[in-house]
Design a protein around this motif. Sequence first.
Motif, PDB file in Angstrom:
ATOM      1  N   UNK A   1      21.728 -39.824 -14.697  1.00 33.64           N
ATOM      2  CA  UNK A   1      22.054 -38.087 -14.503  1.00 33.64           C
ATOM      3  C   UNK A   1      23.584 -38.033 -15.297  1.00 33.64           C
ATOM      4  N   UNK A   2      23.333 -37.061 -16.128  1.00 39.31           N
ATOM      5  CA  UNK A   2      24.650 -36.848 -17.043  1.00 39.31           C
ATOM      6  C   UNK A   2      26.115 -36.952 -15.690  1.00 39.31           C
ATOM      7  N   UNK A   3      27.231 -37.304 -16.456  1.00 38.96           N
ATOM      8  CA  UNK A   3      28.633 -37.335 -15.582  1.00 38.96           C
ATOM      9  C   UNK A   3      28.532 -35.621 -16.336  1.00 38.96           C
ATOM     10  N   UNK A   4      29.008 -35.754 -14.294  1.00 37.83           N
ATOM     11  CA  UNK A   4      30.117 -34.859 -13.633  1.00 37.83           C
ATOM     12  C   UNK A   4      31.307 -34.289 -13.852  1.00 37.83           C
ATOM     13  N   UNK A   5      32.219 -33.485 -13.779  1.00 44.13           N
ATOM     14  CA  UNK A   5      33.022 -33.194 -14.241  1.00 44.13           C
ATOM     15  C   UNK A   5      33.903 -32.044 -13.411  1.00 44.13           C
ATOM     16  N   UNK A   6      34.721 -32.649 -12.333  1.00 41.64           N
ATOM     17  CA  UNK A   6      34.782 -31.861 -11.501  1.00 41.64           C
ATOM     18  C   UNK A   6      36.115 -31.283 -11.515  1.00 41.64           C
ATOM     19  N   UNK A   7      36.732 -29.973 -12.120  1.00 42.44           N
ATOM     20  CA  UNK A   7      37.991 -29.992 -11.894  1.00 42.44           C
ATOM     21  C   UNK A   7      38.373 -28.401 -10.124  1.00 42.44           C
ATOM     22  N   UNK A   8      39.400 -29.141  -9.681  1.00 42.43           N
ATOM     23  CA  UNK A   8      39.510 -28.414  -8.664  1.00 42.43           C
ATOM     24  C   UNK A   8      40.607 -27.635  -8.458  1.00 42.43           C
ATOM     25  N   UNK A   9      40.886 -26.138  -8.090  1.00 46.40           N
ATOM     26  CA  UNK A   9      42.290 -25.397  -7.616  1.00 46.40           C
ATOM     27  C   UNK A   9      43.372 -26.561  -7.175  1.00 46.40           C
ATOM     28  N   UNK A  10      44.550 -25.679  -7.954  1.00 43.15           N
ATOM     29  CA  UNK A  10      45.835 -26.441  -7.637  1.00 43.15           C
ATOM     30  C   UNK A  10      46.244 -25.462  -6.362  1.00 43.15           C
ATOM     31  N   UNK A  11      47.642 -25.560  -6.203  1.00 41.63           N
ATOM     32  CA  UNK A  11      48.390 -24.962  -5.430  1.00 41.63           C
ATOM     33  C   UNK A  11      49.185 -24.660  -5.585  1.00 41.63           C
ATOM     34  N   UNK A  12      50.442 -23.661  -5.424  1.00 45.18           N
ATOM     35  CA  UNK A  12      52.088 -23.740  -6.075  1.00 45.18           C
ATOM     36  C   UNK A  12      52.609 -23.470  -4.640  1.00 45.18           C
ATOM     37  N   UNK A  13      53.500 -24.068  -4.752  1.00 45.13           N
ATOM     38  CA  UNK A  13      54.507 -24.341  -3.124  1.00 45.13           C
ATOM     39  C   UNK A  13      56.010 -23.967  -3.392  1.00 45.13           C
ATOM     40  N   UNK A  14      56.131 -23.083  -3.127  1.00 42.53           N
ATOM     41  CA  UNK A  14      57.812 -22.181  -3.299  1.00 42.53           C
ATOM     42  C   UNK A  14      58.297 -22.590  -2.433  1.00 42.53           C
ATOM     43  N   UNK A  15      59.370 -24.314  -2.663  1.00 45.34           N
ATOM     44  CA  UNK A  15      60.510 -24.761  -1.576  1.00 45.34           C
ATOM     45  C   UNK A  15      62.166 -23.650  -1.921  1.00 45.34           C
ATOM     46  N   UNK A  16      63.329 -24.265  -1.531  1.00 46.59           N
ATOM     47  CA  UNK A  16      64.611 -23.942  -2.077  1.00 46.59           C
ATOM     48  C   UNK A  16      64.721 -25.116  -3.555  1.00 46.59           C
ATOM     49  N   UNK A  17      64.336 -25.991  -3.761  1.00 47.10           N
ATOM     50  CA  UNK A  17      65.132 -26.814  -4.268  1.00 47.10           C
ATOM     51  C   UNK A  17      64.680 -26.196  -6.096  1.00 47.10           C
ATOM     52  N   UNK A  18      64.013 -24.815  -5.996  1.00 46.01           N
ATOM     53  CA  UNK A  18      63.730 -24.870  -7.644  1.00 46.01           C
ATOM     54  C   UNK A  18      65.264 -23.289  -7.574  1.00 46.01           C
ATOM     55  N   UNK A  19      66.198 -22.773  -6.185  1.00 44.37           N
ATOM     56  CA  UNK A  19      66.852 -21.879  -5.846  1.00 44.37           C
ATOM     57  C   UNK A  19      65.852 -20.695  -5.649  1.00 44.37           C
TER      58      UNK A  19
END
Length: 350
Positions: free
Chosen positions: A322-340
């Motif tokens: 079967x043809x190769x599959x490419x599965x791109x999953x959703x990511x998250x962005x965690x906002x901690x305190x290290x960025x300010x």
Amino acid sequence: MSNDDILGGGRAVSAAGLARLLGVSSAAVSYALNGRRGVSDELRRRILDAAVEHGMDIPAAALRPATQPVLGLVLADVGNPYYSEMAISVTDAARERGFEVFLSNSSDAPESVAAAVDAMIHHGVDGVLITALQAGNADVCRPLRAARIPFVQISRRMLSAEADFVGIDDLAAGAEVMDHVLDHGYTKVAVVGGPVSSSASAHRADGFRRALRVRGVDLPRAWNITGGLNEVDGARAARHLLDQPELPEVIVCGTDAIALGVIAVLAGRGLQVPDDIAVTGFDGLTTARTSLVDITTVVQPRPRMAAEAVRLLHERQRTPNAPAQSIVLPHGLYIGKSCGCATRTEKIHV
């Protein structure tokens, strides 16, 4: 067409000829004759009965009961906790489908990846999951194809491999975390990325730089650092940055492990995060999101990535062509305190 025509005019039957006679794939015949999983018990018996009927020599492995199916997992470098956490997720997902997992740590060395793959082929694994492919590693894939062992790329990919892939959109994720950093008003930004031979690291760094260009923020050469993925690499980069005539306001890192190494060196020099220098990471390590560290980071959905990769391997066993599959999953962005930021939040993209 007669069976003699299919089998080659009465000559000793080959595996390919047997596959044509039975109307099954060559991979299915290979699995049955070598005592490997990948075919049903009914099809296995049908193939072996036909092989005996047509005078084939039956390998001893085919007459033994099929053992528990085993998957191989080649990790880039367990010195980066991301890969340790991925190993746990893959093992959990594999066991849910009845597989056991053999692990190999390659230390991100191409020759070690090749050696691990060769060992897994020798021990007859039923599929291989690889997190360690780098640019120019195509030779690693050829023995797997020759042995008819399916494989899936996780996080990193080589388009030339024409193989199944599971990961996230590292380019978009890199741009997103950099946009968040720039929303704070920082204009003195340093980047510490992973090896450019890794597609994931290269795409993250491209995302960082793309966001900087769009916002008109310069990235000085001395602040644009490429290296390894681990804490020791982050510590080395931090010492380099602290030796420069001017310090950045924020250090954007290509992995959480790099960020942890950076933070350790900053603390050793008496600098506070984020009051003196802000820091962000990438991967979403469990330890990086504790209240003690609280790193702003991109979160990769490791359990879902592992589950999809194991599912693809299982499907590939049944439909090898079967043809190769490419599965791109959703990511998250965690906002901690290290960025300010003063409060912790998490956004998940769907």
